[in-house]
Motif scaffolding. Structure first.
Motif, PDB file in Angstrom:
ATOM      1  N   MET A   1       0.922  -1.281  -0.082  1.00  0.00           N
ATOM      2  CA  MET A   1       0.064  -0.036   0.095  1.00  0.00           C
ATOM      3  C   MET A   1       0.919   1.220  -0.059  1.00  0.00           C
ATOM      4  O   MET A   1       2.179   1.133   0.279  1.00  0.00           O
ATOM      5  N   LEU A   2       0.075   2.301  -0.286  1.00  0.00           N
ATOM      6  CA  LEU A   2       0.919   3.667  -0.533  1.00  0.00           C
ATOM      7  C   LEU A   2       1.316   3.931   0.813  1.00  0.00           C
ATOM      8  O   LEU A   2       0.328   4.185   1.672  1.00  0.00           O
ATOM      9  N   ASP A   3       2.448   4.936   0.961  1.00  0.00           N
ATOM     10  CA  ASP A   3       2.506   5.768   2.320  1.00  0.00           C
ATOM     11  C   ASP A   3       1.994   7.144   2.128  1.00  0.00           C
ATOM     12  O   ASP A   3       2.487   8.135   1.350  1.00  0.00           O
ATOM     13  N   ILE A 294       6.060   5.991  -7.853  1.00  0.00           N
ATOM     14  CA  ILE A 294       5.029   5.278  -7.058  1.00  0.00           C
ATOM     15  C   ILE A 294       4.518   3.970  -7.560  1.00  0.00           C
ATOM     16  O   ILE A 294       4.262   2.997  -6.548  1.00  0.00           O
ATOM     17  N   GLY A 295       4.165   3.965  -8.819  1.00  0.00           N
ATOM     18  CA  GLY A 295       3.689   2.749  -9.283  1.00  0.00           C
ATOM     19  C   GLY A 295       2.059   2.888  -9.682  1.00  0.00           C
ATOM     20  O   GLY A 295       1.481   3.020  -8.747  1.00  0.00           O
ATOM     21  N   GLN A 297       0.017   0.342 -10.239  1.00  0.00           N
ATOM     22  CA  GLN A 297      -0.693  -0.522  -9.816  1.00  0.00           C
ATOM     23  C   GLN A 297      -1.059  -0.364  -8.394  1.00  0.00           C
ATOM     24  O   GLN A 297      -1.973  -0.465  -8.148  1.00  0.00           O
ATOM     25  N   LYS A 298      -0.377   0.116  -7.793  1.00  0.00           N
ATOM     26  CA  LYS A 298      -0.360   0.711  -6.327  1.00  0.00           C
ATOM     27  C   LYS A 298      -1.495   1.919  -6.265  1.00  0.00           C
ATOM     28  O   LYS A 298      -2.163   2.061  -5.391  1.00  0.00           O
ATOM     29  N   ALA A 301      -4.880   0.335  -7.012  1.00  0.00           N
ATOM     30  CA  ALA A 301      -5.465  -0.350  -5.816  1.00  0.00           C
ATOM     31  C   ALA A 301      -6.023   0.553  -4.773  1.00  0.00           C
ATOM     32  O   ALA A 301      -7.012   0.415  -4.097  1.00  0.00           O
ATOM     33  N   TYR A 302      -5.122   1.587  -4.607  1.00  0.00           N
ATOM     34  CA  TYR A 302      -5.445   2.506  -3.359  1.00  0.00           C
ATOM     35  C   TYR A 302      -6.599   3.356  -3.782  1.00  0.00           C
ATOM     36  O   TYR A 302      -7.582   3.655  -2.894  1.00  0.00           O
ATOM     37  N   PHE A 382      -4.392   9.543  -5.735  1.00  0.00           N
ATOM     38  CA  PHE A 382      -3.724   8.870  -4.956  1.00  0.00           C
ATOM     39  C   PHE A 382      -3.191   9.677  -3.508  1.00  0.00           C
ATOM     40  O   PHE A 382      -2.740   9.030  -2.519  1.00  0.00           O
TER      41      PHE A 382
END
Length: 404
Positions: A1-3, A294-295, A297-298, A301-302, A382
């Protein structure tokens, strides 16, 4: 998951207060915010190597040219275009669409058919209406249903030998619907039609692979992808770009000019007349670097998690209806409260420091379909949080109580 808290520190504007309230920015479908890493690239350009490109032998011109063309290559890699000259810098998605529409003026004949979806932004409707008026082509519309999904059976029925062009957005800016563009592209190609996809709303959320999609044209804007305004790109297959005549005449797009005849430059310069937004192009490349760090895919999802949470919380409000309930959608929620004008809700939310969009979102045919004047649109990125969703929900509840 993202920070997410770490990411938010990259965006100086998120520390602002609006009307003495912490800013809650939920208008990302209109324009995303810009991280410090991209701002620094913009400042660096004007402080250290501001010069015109391609034409100068001096050091600054060569440095600016190198960085501009490196940005083109970053964009080529990101969208997986086969060749860098298939990436045309534009002022944004609208410019890219008009470039293609203008080019097809010389390729269409009377009674040729062009298809456009019912959920398009005005910039993917008006240029094709103008093209139809110029050429005598017939514009047909792919309809949508109550859920905000295209009726694909009708689309397939509309396709035929006369179909020459098909236009569709990848994601609806008003509803968040993710359209089945691969099916649309393949089906159009089966009847010999070309396809342009408006990727403005998709590009911040989905990393499109133009070769895998086999799309003929794909357009995006940098300002929806953490980049600056006034710059974007048109991807076009080399074979199509070679068929289209130049969109504008001037410097840079020529090979040789005499008063008797002018010959045009090779791709991509054929479509890039005049001095471009050099800094914008370089900053677009930096914005892609940032988002890829960051990406995607991430990010996807977030944002899906945010969308699900926000949908559930908003639907708990009495009288609230969400427009656009497609099974495949991204982080956009358009809604109204029964008996309340969307503008009034947006005005109260603004007083609470919450930035949303109200109106028809340059998609008036969608609003006409639902027989409404417009919607309140909350669109997430995001760097948004569930806590911000909670602030939005409480703000909508407050607005409802004040207005009913």
């Amino acid at each position: 998951m993202l920070d997410v808290q770490k990411i938010r520190k990259d965006f100086p504007i998120l520390n602002r207060e609006v009307n003495s309230k912490p800013l809650v920015y939920l208008d990302n479908a209109a324009t995303s915010q810009t991280p410090q890493q991209v701002i620094d690239v913009i400042v660096d350009y004007y402080q250290n190597y501001n010069a015109n490109i391609h034409r100068g032998v001096h050091f600054l011109s060569q440095e600016a040219t190198d960085k501009y063309e490196q940005a083109r290559q970053k964009i080529q890699k990101h969208f997986n275009a086969e060749k860098s000259h298939e990436i045309i810098f534009t002022s944004g998605t609208t410019h890219g669409i008009n470039l293609v529409a203008n080019g097809f003026s010389s390729l269409l004949q009377k009674d040729d058919e062009i298809l456009v979806s019912a959920m398009e932004h005005h910039s993917n409707i008006v240029p094709w209406q103008m093209l139809a008026e110029r050429t005598g082509a017939v514009l047909k519309v792919i309809p949508m249903n109550e859920e905000g999904e295209l009726i694909m059976d009708v689309f397939h029925d509309l396709l035929g030998a006369k179909t020459k062009l098909v236009f569709c957005n990848h994601i609806s800016n008003a509803l968040g619907t993710i359209n089945p563009i691969k099916e649309i592209i393949d089906s159009a190609h089966n009847v010999g039609a070309a396809v342009l996809i408006d990727g403005a709303q998709a590009a911040p959320h989905i990393q499109a692979d133009v070769q895998a999609l086999d799309v003929d044209f794909y357009t995006v804007s940098a300002h929806k992808m953490c980049g600056p305004t006034g710059v974007g790109v048109l991807y076009g297959k080399e074979e199509w770009l070679n068929k289209l005549p130049p969109y504008q005449g001037g410097g840079e797009m020529i090979a040789e000019v005499t008063f008797e005849k002018t010959t045009y430059a090779d791709l991509p310069h054929k479509f890039e007349a005049g001095t471009p937004n050099i800094c914008g192009g370089i900053a677009f490349g930096a914005a892609l670097d940032y988002m890829n760090s960051i990406g995607f895919q991430k990010i996807a999802a977030y944002e899906h998690e945010l969308l699900k949470y926000a949908t559930e919380q908003l639907l708990s409000i009495e009288g609230l209806r969400i427009y656009g309930t497609a099974q495949e959608k991204t982080s956009v929620i358009s809604f109204n409260i029964e008996g309340v004008h969307p503008y009034d809700i947006g005005t109260i939310l603004d007083k609470l420091g919450i930035a949303v969009r109200t109106g028809h979102h340059c998609a008036q045919p969608i609003m006409d379909f639902y027989k409404i004047p417009g919607t309140v649109r909350a669109s997430f990125c995001f760097y948004n949080t569930k806590e911000e969703v909670d602030v939005l929900v409480e703000g909508v509840k407050r607005a409802r109580n004040m207005l009913l």
